[in-house]
Design an enzyme around this catalytic site. Structure first.
Site, PDB file in Angstrom:
ATOM      1  N   SER A  49       0.858  -1.176   0.000  1.00 27.22           N
ATOM      2  CA  SER A  49       0.000   0.000   0.000  1.00 27.22           C
ATOM      3  C   SER A  49       0.898   1.230   0.000  1.00 27.22           C
ATOM      4  O   SER A  49       1.792   1.333  -0.841  1.00 27.22           O
ATOM      5  CB  SER A  49      -0.949  -0.038   1.204  1.00 27.22           C
ATOM      6  N   ASP A  90      -4.376  -5.031   5.229  1.00 38.63           N
ATOM      7  CA  ASP A  90      -4.838  -5.789   4.062  1.00 38.63           C
ATOM      8  C   ASP A  90      -3.710  -6.701   3.589  1.00 38.63           C
ATOM      9  O   ASP A  90      -2.562  -6.287   3.476  1.00 38.63           O
ATOM     10  CB  ASP A  90      -5.271  -4.845   2.942  1.00 38.63           C
ATOM     11  N   HIS A 112      -2.247  -1.168  -3.582  1.00 39.47           N
ATOM     12  CA  HIS A 112      -3.380  -0.270  -3.407  1.00 39.47           C
ATOM     13  C   HIS A 112      -3.162   1.018  -4.191  1.00 39.47           C
ATOM     14  O   HIS A 112      -2.154   1.701  -4.017  1.00 39.47           O
ATOM     15  CB  HIS A 112      -3.541   0.118  -1.931  1.00 39.47           C
TER      16      HIS A 112
END
Length: 193
Positions: A16, A137, A43
């Site tokens: 991310s 995540d 992401h």
């Protein structure tokens, strides 16, 4: 272009915040892949996926493609996930299924991608790498893969630009290996050879 070698190994990279530059550094260092496919879940807003893939392709010895629905996974290719990407088995091998990311917190959803590969870990040598990022995540999906026999790696606190995802991975994935950015790059290159 992907090659005609049999797909034996699958490398997953989840990241991310701070991930694009680290991923680019990894991809740039890789030689021509033979029996390995790399699947990246970074992401980012959907509008930036195309430019990210284009930038990676310019610095890669391997084909970089954006995940599309029903795209076959082949050795020698690097795939950039988007939306709600999952992996399924067909008569022709592994392929992606893709739906839009509406209703999901992240684009792409790393946990969903990782978890979808759990049924195939016994058939492919699998490495899951969790890089820098906010939140968690990829951690539960990485844990599922690890419990099924995949090798898992994450960043040290000092090398992560944002130590959210790596921190959670270090805490929750029992057998995870921890390296700095150069160590991760070296382990990935060893895995792909």
């Amino acid at each position: 272009m992907p090659n005609s070698y049999k797909l034996d190994k699958v490398l997953f990279i989840g990241a991310s915040t701070g991930g694009p530059s680290q991923i680019q550094s990894i991809i740039k260092a890789l030689p021509k892949l033979e029996r390995t496919a790399i699947i990246i879940a970074q992401h980012m807003a959907p509008d930036f996926v195309v430019s990210f893939a284009k930038r990676l392709n310019e610095h890669s010895n391997n084909s970089v493609q954006i995940v599309q629905d029903s795209l076959k996974i082949e050795a020698g290719a690097i795939y950039i996930s988007q939306g709600f990407s999952t992996i399924h088995s067909t008569d022709m091998g592994l392929e992606f299924h893709l739906t839009c990311s509406n209703g999901y917190k992240y684009n792409p959803d790393i946990n969903t991608l990782f978890s979808s590969f759990v049924p195939f870990v016994k058939s492919y040598k699998t490495l899951v790498v969790i890089l820098t990022g906010i939140g968690d995540d990829g951690v539960s999906g990485g844990k599922e893969l690890s419990l099924m026999g995949a090798r898992a790696i994450t960043q040290s606190q000092e090398s992560a630009i944002v130590d959210g995802m790596p921190l959670r991975a270090r805490a929750l994935i029992e057998s995870i290996e921890v390296y700095d950015t150069n160590g991760i790059k070296n382990k990935i290159m060893e895995f792909c050879n």
